[in-house]
Design a protein around this motif. Sequence first.
Motif, PDB file in Angstrom:
ATOM      1  N   ILE A   1       0.847  -1.186   0.000  1.00 49.54           N
ATOM      2  CA  ILE A   1       0.000   0.000   0.000  1.00 49.54           C
ATOM      3  C   ILE A   1       0.887   1.243   0.000  1.00 49.54           C
ATOM      4  O   ILE A   1       1.838   1.336   0.766  1.00 49.54           O
ATOM      5  N   LYS A   2       0.563   2.182  -0.893  1.00 49.92           N
ATOM      6  CA  LYS A   2       1.306   3.439  -0.976  1.00 49.92           C
ATOM      7  C   LYS A   2       0.457   4.571  -0.403  1.00 49.92           C
ATOM      8  O   LYS A   2      -0.673   4.793  -0.826  1.00 49.92           O
ATOM      9  N   ASN A   3       1.036   5.287   0.571  1.00 49.50           N
ATOM     10  CA  ASN A   3       0.396   6.453   1.164  1.00 49.50           C
ATOM     11  C   ASN A   3       1.001   7.713   0.557  1.00 49.50           C
ATOM     12  O   ASN A   3       2.195   7.755   0.255  1.00 49.50           O
ATOM     13  N   LEU A   4       0.178   8.732   0.398  1.00 47.82           N
ATOM     14  CA  LEU A   4       0.580   9.937  -0.324  1.00 47.82           C
ATOM     15  C   LEU A   4       0.818  11.113   0.621  1.00 47.82           C
ATOM     16  O   LEU A   4       0.013  11.361   1.521  1.00 47.82           O
ATOM     17  N   PHE A   5       1.909  11.828   0.368  1.00 47.84           N
ATOM     18  CA  PHE A   5       2.290  12.975   1.182  1.00 47.84           C
ATOM     19  C   PHE A   5       2.790  14.092   0.276  1.00 47.84           C
ATOM     20  O   PHE A   5       3.443  13.838  -0.734  1.00 47.84           O
ATOM     21  N   LEU A   6       2.497  15.326   0.661  1.00 50.26           N
ATOM     22  CA  LEU A   6       3.049  16.480  -0.039  1.00 50.26           C
ATOM     23  C   LEU A   6       4.521  16.612   0.314  1.00 50.26           C
ATOM     24  O   LEU A   6       4.921  16.337   1.447  1.00 50.26           O
ATOM     25  N   SER A   7       5.320  17.046  -0.643  1.00 47.26           N
ATOM     26  CA  SER A   7       6.740  17.271  -0.371  1.00 47.26           C
ATOM     27  C   SER A   7       6.918  18.649   0.273  1.00 47.26           C
ATOM     28  O   SER A   7       6.055  19.530   0.146  1.00 47.26           O
ATOM     29  N   LYS A   8       8.039  18.835   0.921  1.00 48.82           N
ATOM     30  CA  LYS A   8       8.353  20.141   1.497  1.00 48.82           C
ATOM     31  C   LYS A   8       8.489  21.179   0.380  1.00 48.82           C
ATOM     32  O   LYS A   8       8.160  22.342   0.553  1.00 48.82           O
ATOM     33  N   LYS A   9       8.960  20.735  -0.775  1.00 50.47           N
ATOM     34  CA  LYS A   9       9.160  21.622  -1.929  1.00 50.47           C
ATOM     35  C   LYS A   9       7.845  22.262  -2.382  1.00 50.47           C
ATOM     36  O   LYS A   9       7.822  23.425  -2.783  1.00 50.47           O
ATOM     37  N   ILE A  10       6.743  21.533  -2.327  1.00 45.33           N
ATOM     38  CA  ILE A  10       5.472  22.020  -2.880  1.00 45.33           C
ATOM     39  C   ILE A  10       4.662  22.830  -1.872  1.00 45.33           C
ATOM     40  O   ILE A  10       3.786  23.601  -2.254  1.00 45.33           O
ATOM     41  N   LYS A  11       4.959  22.718  -0.603  1.00 46.71           N
ATOM     42  CA  LYS A  11       4.124  23.368   0.410  1.00 46.71           C
ATOM     43  C   LYS A  11       4.001  24.880   0.235  1.00 46.71           C
ATOM     44  O   LYS A  11       2.899  25.420   0.373  1.00 46.71           O
ATOM     45  N   PRO A  12       5.076  25.629  -0.131  1.00 46.88           N
ATOM     46  CA  PRO A  12       4.877  27.071  -0.381  1.00 46.88           C
ATOM     47  C   PRO A  12       3.927  27.336  -1.554  1.00 46.88           C
ATOM     48  O   PRO A  12       3.130  28.269  -1.522  1.00 46.88           O
ATOM     49  N   LEU A  13       4.001  26.494  -2.583  1.00 45.50           N
ATOM     50  CA  LEU A  13       3.113  26.636  -3.728  1.00 45.50           C
ATOM     51  C   LEU A  13       1.667  26.355  -3.317  1.00 45.50           C
ATOM     52  O   LEU A  13       0.743  27.029  -3.779  1.00 45.50           O
ATOM     53  N   ILE A  14       1.482  25.377  -2.446  1.00 49.03           N
ATOM     54  CA  ILE A  14       0.141  25.065  -1.941  1.00 49.03           C
ATOM     55  C   ILE A  14      -0.439  26.289  -1.233  1.00 49.03           C
ATOM     56  O   ILE A  14      -1.620  26.609  -1.391  1.00 49.03           O
ATOM     57  N   MET A  15       0.363  26.975  -0.464  1.00 47.59           N
ATOM     58  CA  MET A  15      -0.126  28.152   0.248  1.00 47.59           C
ATOM     59  C   MET A  15      -0.526  29.253  -0.740  1.00 47.59           C
ATOM     60  O   MET A  15      -1.539  29.925  -0.533  1.00 47.59           O
ATOM     61  N   ASP A  16       0.224  29.397  -1.842  1.00 46.24           N
ATOM     62  CA  ASP A  16      -0.173  30.341  -2.891  1.00 46.24           C
ATOM     63  C   ASP A  16      -1.509  29.920  -3.512  1.00 46.24           C
ATOM     64  O   ASP A  16      -2.384  30.751  -3.764  1.00 46.24           O
ATOM     65  N   MET A  17      -1.657  28.616  -3.760  1.00 48.67           N
ATOM     66  CA  MET A  17      -2.906  28.086  -4.301  1.00 48.67           C
ATOM     67  C   MET A  17      -4.067  28.383  -3.364  1.00 48.67           C
ATOM     68  O   MET A  17      -5.140  28.794  -3.800  1.00 48.67           O
ATOM     69  N   ARG A  18      -3.868  28.154  -2.076  1.00 51.44           N
ATOM     70  CA  ARG A  18      -4.918  28.379  -1.085  1.00 51.44           C
ATOM     71  C   ARG A  18      -5.318  29.864  -1.065  1.00 51.44           C
ATOM     72  O   ARG A  18      -6.487  30.189  -0.978  1.00 51.44           O
ATOM     73  N   ASP A  19      -4.307  30.750  -1.157  1.00 49.55           N
ATOM     74  CA  ASP A  19      -4.598  32.186  -1.188  1.00 49.55           C
ATOM     75  C   ASP A  19      -5.428  32.544  -2.418  1.00 49.55           C
ATOM     76  O   ASP A  19      -6.389  33.323  -2.329  1.00 49.55           O
TER      77      ASP A  19
ATOM     78  N   ALA B   1      -7.351  30.521  -4.123  1.00 49.27           N
ATOM     79  CA  ALA B   1      -8.677  29.920  -3.960  1.00 49.27           C
ATOM     80  C   ALA B   1      -9.546  30.793  -3.058  1.00 49.27           C
ATOM     81  O   ALA B   1     -10.730  31.019  -3.348  1.00 49.27           O
ATOM     82  N   ASN B   2      -8.965  31.289  -1.970  1.00 44.98           N
ATOM     83  CA  ASN B   2      -9.720  32.167  -1.074  1.00 44.98           C
ATOM     84  C   ASN B   2     -10.165  33.438  -1.784  1.00 44.98           C
ATOM     85  O   ASN B   2     -11.310  33.878  -1.633  1.00 44.98           O
ATOM     86  N   LEU B   3      -9.270  34.020  -2.569  1.00 42.66           N
ATOM     87  CA  LEU B   3      -9.606  35.227  -3.314  1.00 42.66           C
ATOM     88  C   LEU B   3     -10.733  34.958  -4.316  1.00 42.66           C
ATOM     89  O   LEU B   3     -11.677  35.743  -4.435  1.00 42.66           O
ATOM     90  N   THR B   4     -10.652  33.835  -5.004  1.00 39.85           N
ATOM     91  CA  THR B   4     -11.682  33.455  -5.969  1.00 39.85           C
ATOM     92  C   THR B   4     -13.026  33.272  -5.270  1.00 39.85           C
ATOM     93  O   THR B   4     -14.061  33.767  -5.736  1.00 39.85           O
ATOM     94  N   ARG B   5     -13.012  32.577  -4.154  1.00 45.09           N
ATOM     95  CA  ARG B   5     -14.239  32.332  -3.389  1.00 45.09           C
ATOM     96  C   ARG B   5     -14.823  33.655  -2.871  1.00 45.09           C
ATOM     97  O   ARG B   5     -16.031  33.890  -2.957  1.00 45.09           O
ATOM     98  N   GLU B   6     -13.958  34.526  -2.348  1.00 39.73           N
ATOM     99  CA  GLU B   6     -14.422  35.825  -1.851  1.00 39.73           C
ATOM    100  C   GLU B   6     -15.072  36.640  -2.962  1.00 39.73           C
ATOM    101  O   GLU B   6     -16.123  37.255  -2.757  1.00 39.73           O
TER     102      GLU B   6
END
Length: 145
Positions: free
Chosen positions: A90-108, A110-115
């Motif tokens: 079984i393979k479990n999935l995890f975000l890399s440390k490299k992508i986490k800053p990009l995820i935060m940009d994505m979340r920002d 997404a929030n702007l789009t939703r607002e």
Amino acid sequence: MEENFKNNIGFLLHDVTRLMKRMFDKRMSTLNLTRSQWWVLNFLYFNEGINQSDFSILLDIEKAPLSRLLLRMEKKGWLERRSDKKDKRIKNLFLSKKIKPLIMDMRDMANLTREEALSGLNKNEQDILRDFLMKIKITLSTKDI
């Protein structure tokens, strides 16, 4: 109100979703991610550690195409597939440390789009809309589709 093309609930839900996706895609273009990639990353953000099989069910994507997408993303260093401690198959999935800053940009973004999308509604109306959508989702989730 007599139902027509402009006020049909199904069409309205589809159009609102399409327009929000278009707005979000435009914002995401600066990050050089495809919709499939940001969709996977966003779901993984909320479900980190999920196994690949359950992730396939959650995303409603067949296992083989998802596996190919995950492999491409893994090669870019965006996620990691780790063997489960109890069952190495079984393979479990995890975000890399490299992508986490990009995820935060994505979340920002997404929030702007939703607002922006909800800017015509006050807080109470937004809460009511969310409650109604949750009720519809629960109703549909209990049906044998």
